[in-house]
Design a protein around this motif. Structure first.
Motif, mmCIF file in Angstrom:
data_model
loop_
_atom_site.group_PDB
_atom_site.id
_atom_site.type_symbol
_atom_site.label_atom_id
_atom_site.label_comp_id
_atom_site.label_asym_id
_atom_site.label_seq_id
_atom_site.Cartn_x
_atom_site.Cartn_y
_atom_site.Cartn_z
ATOM 1 N N THR A 154 4.072 4.786 -4.251
ATOM 2 C CA THR A 154 3.620 3.514 -4.607
ATOM 3 C C THR A 154 4.870 2.891 -5.177
ATOM 4 O O THR A 154 5.063 3.166 -5.916
ATOM 5 N N ASN A 177 3.686 -0.361 -7.303
ATOM 6 C CA ASN A 177 2.676 -1.216 -7.818
ATOM 7 C C ASN A 177 3.493 -1.217 -9.824
ATOM 8 O O ASN A 177 2.918 -2.517 -10.333
ATOM 9 N N ASP A 191 0.996 -1.332 -0.066
ATOM 10 C CA ASP A 191 0.115 -0.039 0.053
ATOM 11 C C ASP A 191 1.243 1.399 -0.071
ATOM 12 O O ASP A 191 2.160 1.363 -0.021
ATOM 13 N N ALA A 192 0.432 2.338 -0.497
ATOM 14 C CA ALA A 192 1.140 3.895 -0.481
ATOM 15 C C ALA A 192 1.393 4.347 0.849
ATOM 16 O O ALA A 192 0.816 4.011 2.061
#
Lengths: 290, 236, 324
Positions: free
Chosen positions: C157, C159, C151-152
């Motif tokens: 982040t 991703n 999660d951020a």
């Protein structure tokens, strides 16, 4: 617990202990003579098993031919490795250890390349199973135990009484003094590599007749070989034999209590215990305290 | 004089053979004790047990009234016992200065003036040289400097003058006297009588693990057995 | 060499390298190259930890693959079973790997040298067996699938590959800085002294056995960190990443580049990672080639390739100088 289960496990443990002994002698002697921690020793054992697989997968009397082929082949490989690689690491044993790591990669992956990673089976020399009550005695395992006992009797006598054996023990005790006394130390080291390799190949060939083999089997057995060598005192052949017996029995007990899949952890636990309680080994190894 | 270090019936056996046999060693505060004897008479083993590197087979070691033979060897320097080794020993490529600073990195010792210490040991102009690049004699001086960097109250020197030039040996003798004058007790093993006799307050002679003489230099010259066993006529 | 010129020389090497590493994903490179970049950074973190252990404390360990596995499983299990955030998993994985290192190190580092090697090898084989058989915890040889991305954390982040690249590059830089500092703190100095001469260090008050265990635990922190990143980045963890095999590869990476210089480990990692891509080897062929190269390096260039080539070059230049 059933008495038959205990007896069954003790019998199986004894046959496995025989194989540990065969593997551990090379480890402990090579270490005693050269200080090299040779993790590739397990790969020699595996090469023995695969040589048998190639020559005599069908078992029966041909097994003897396969066994001889395995011994000759691994003996030659050991000779080549000692002459070509390990000889150059005698001044810095840590390099010998590193070379053995490289050899693990090379040998394992060559076997994977040719035989894939899947497990293979080899048929035994004897397939009769004797029954006494609930006890099942495999004649192949009896054969393994008896032949190992014969090998070690001969080996023990040779070590004690033959000229080469005495020279070997002297070299293990003190390489420099042995050199001064005119013992051809480099030849002793070469013989140890070859002899250790041949014994490991014997162990590998025996193992192949009772368990499936795979290119990854070397690591697991070399760990046990080292466990046996450490518990027995590095460099001490007699100690290694006793320790192999103990490990075989400890694993059998472990299996009898129903923790079969954890068997491999027993050797590790034994080593930790030994290092905590008696770092010099069960029987003293070649190194003194200081 | 008060006793600084004492061994009581100290024995050390190696596979059944007594290397040190029932030795009662006593070192007083502020004295220089010379330990002599032929090779293999147990001198170095006595030092190894005293400094905690070997555990005694029987007997005990006491320092400033406390028993120390059960302590780990790395703790004894902190208690005030420092030693050197027979083989000239260095930390390989570590420089002279870095070597002498090692005790400081343990946090067990009071801070020392490294430059002064090196000057004292005749290494002032070689502070940045790698220890293993020093000539043999200087490596021994480095060993002494390292021991002194732990601010000891007892200094055990194992053959500090071996391989030293006469000039260096004389300097070392003077250094040992200076150290003693600062209140440090010193025990010295050596074979060089010309080096030992002038500085020793007391001499202990060992033979096959036993103490066969313990007394002053003058007493020793009257002691026929010591002369027979070890010293020879040319020295005394 | 005076400290100032060493620093200048260091900056002359590291600043351009860092600049290149920073712009690398912006260059017209394939996604696969960025992926390799991430792996290089993650392996690099572990290999710098191993480099500290070997270069400063003089100990080699075959167990770094396993410590990395401990980190990976810790992160995966904490997330899967308790929903713990990646940012807490990361330190937890590091601590767990360090604890395991202490567990193996304490009995085997009290006695010197080879016992430790043997114990690390045994530990890594046993850990693999445990990971295979403790099915309720590890899901056996199927392994654990970690589908979630971290999660951020504020603006951070993770991703995409490029985000992972910058994050692991940051970790690698921290690891390199740590590897540069560790030999200079008192612990590092004591370790170096004890590695050179244990008896003398003991006489100087150094508790060599304890220091070596601490050093092994510290290098475990590096491996645990890398393992946690790997589990999250690859989205799975299985016993194959756990045995002595990966541990041997880390040693290979370290010694191909050489453990005595700060740049050695990263050079070794890059060479090892790029080899199969350059020659188009299969996985097994690559391992064989690496093994052969490694043995050759140990026997012919024990200081690592860069240092040995440097020596060779200097020798040539000197010979030329004499001839002129």
């Amino acid at each position: 617990m059933d008495i038959w289960v205990v007896l069954q496990q003790a019998f199986n443990g004894l046959s496995v202990a025989s194989i540990y002994m065969l593997v551990a002698v090379g480890i402990t002697l090579v270490f005693g003579l050269t200080g090299i921690v040779n993790f590739a020793h397990g790969e020699l054992m595996m090469l023995g098993a695969y040589a048998l697989l190639v020559v005599a997968p069908q078992g029966g009397p041909v097994f003897v031919v396969g066994l001889v082929a395995a011994l000759v082949f691994v003996g030659l490989v050991s000779f080549a490795l000692e002459r070509g690689l390990f000889r150059y690491t005698l001044k810095r044993p840590v390099n010998g250890f590193l070379v053995s790591l490289g050899l693990i990669l090379v040998i394992q992956n060559i076997l994977i390349e040719f035989w894939t990673i899947t497990q293979k089976n080899v048929a035994p020399l004897f397939s009769t199973i004797w029954r006494y009550g609930d006890l099942r005695i495999s004649s192949q395992r009896v054969f393994i135990i008896v032949v190992t006992a014969l090998i070690f009797t001969a080996f023990g006598l040779a070590l004690r009484y033959s000229k080469v054996g005495v020279a070997l023990r002297a070299t293990a005790l003190d390489r420099e003094t042995a050199t001064l006394m005119g013992i051809p130390v480099p030849r002793m080291i070469m013989l140890t590599f070859i002899g250790g390799g041949i014994l490991a190949a014997t162990g590998g060939a025996f193992l192949a007749t009772i368990y499936p083999i795979s290119p990854m089997m070397g690591s697991s057995y070399v760990v046990k070989g080292f466990a046996v060598a450490i518990v027995g005192g590095l460099g001490n052949v007699g100690g290694a034999m006793i320790a192999a017996f103990l490990l075989g029995m400890a694993e059998a007990a472990n299996a009898a209590f129903g923790f079969g899949e954890w068997t491999d952890a027993v050797s590790f636990a034994l080593m930790i215990l030994m290092l905590l309680l008696r770092p010099q080994g069960l029987l003293r190894g070649t190194e003194a305290a200081i | 004089m008060s006793v600084l270090l004492e061994t009581r019936a100290l024995s050390k056996h190696f596979s059944g053979v007594a290397a040190v046999d029932e030795v009662d060693l006593r070192i007083a505060k502020g004295e220089i004790l010379a330990v002599v004897g032929p090779n293999g008479s147990g001198k170095t083993t006595l030092f190894n047990v005293t400094s905690g590197f070997l555990k005694p087979t029987t007997g005990s070691v006491w320092f400033e009234g406390r028993r120390i033979d059960e302590s780990a060897p790395h703790l004894l320097p902190g208690r005030g016992i420092a030693r050197t080794f027979q083989q000239a020993m260095t930390f390989g490529e570590l420089s002279v200065r870095e070597t002498v600073m090692v005790p400081g990195y343990t946090g067990r010792f009071p801070k020392v003036d490294v430059n002064r210490l090196l000057r004292l040991c005749g290494l002032g102009d070689q502070a940045e040289v790698a220890g293993n690049a020093l000539p043999y004699g200087r490596q021994r001086s480095l060993g002494v400097a390292l021991a002194l960097a732990t601010s000891p109250r007892l200094l055990l020197l194992d053959e500090p003058a071996a391989g030293l030039s006469e000039e260096d040996a004389a300097r070392l003798a003077a250094l040992i006297r200076d150290i003693r004058d600062e209140g440090v007790s010193v025990a010295v093993i050596d074979h060089n009588m010309h080096f030992l006799l002038p500085i020793a307050d007391r001499i202990m002679v060992m033979e096959t693990g036993r103490v066969i003489f313990d007394g002053t230099t003058a007493d020793m010259q009257a002691h026929q057995r010591v002369i027979d066993v070890y010293l020879g006529q040319d020295v005394v | 060499m005076p400290a100032r010129s060493v620093m200048l020389k260091g900056a002359a090497f590291w600043l351009p390298v860092l600049a290149l590493a920073l712009i690398f994903p912006q260059l017209p490179v394939s996604g696969r190259s960025v992926h390799t970049g991430v792996l290089i950074c993650i392996y690099g973190v572990t290999v710098y930890g191993l480099g500290f252990l070997f270069g400063t404390a003089g100990q080699l360990s075959v167990a770094h693959g396993t410590l990395w596995g401990v980190g990976g499983y810790t992160a995966a299990l904490l997330t899967l079973n308790y929903g713990v955030s990646f940012w807490l998993c990361l330190p937890a994985a590091m601590v767990m790997a360090a604890l395991f290192a202490g567990l193996v190190g304490y009995p085997s580092l009290r006695v010197k040298g080879h016992y430790f090697l043997i114990m690390t090898f045994a530990f890594s084989e046993i850990a693999r067996v445990v990971a295979l058989n403790w099915r309720t915890l590890t899901n056996g040889d199927t392994g654990l699938v970690l589908a979630a991305s971290p999660d951020a954390l504020g603006p951070i982040t993770l991703n995409s590959r490029v985000e992972w690249y910058y994050f692991t590059l940051f970790l690698l830089v921290v690891a390199i800085i740590a590897a540069a500092i560790l030999p200079r703190i008192p612990l590092g100095r004591r370790l170096k002294a004890a590695a050179q001469n244990e008896a003398l260090a003991t006489a100087a008050g150094v508790n060599a056995a304890r220091d070596r265990v601490v050093a092994f635990m510290i290098s475990g922190l590096f491996a645990g960190c890398a393992g946690a990143c790997w589990a999250y980045y690859q989205h799975f963890m299985n016993p194959d990443q756990f045995g002595s095999g990966p541990g041997i590869e880390f040693i290979l990476m370290l010694l191909i580049g050489g453990a005595q210089s700060l740049s050695g480990p990263i050079i070794g990692v890059i060479v090892t990672m790029l080899l199969p891509r350059v020659f188009g080897f299969s996985a097994t062929q690559n391992e064989i080639a690496l093994g052969v190269i490694f043995i050759a390096i140990i026997l012919l260039m024990p200081k690592g390739v860069p240092a040995s080539l440097g020596d060779l070059l200097r020798g040539r230049l000197r010979a030329k100088g004499r001839a002129a």
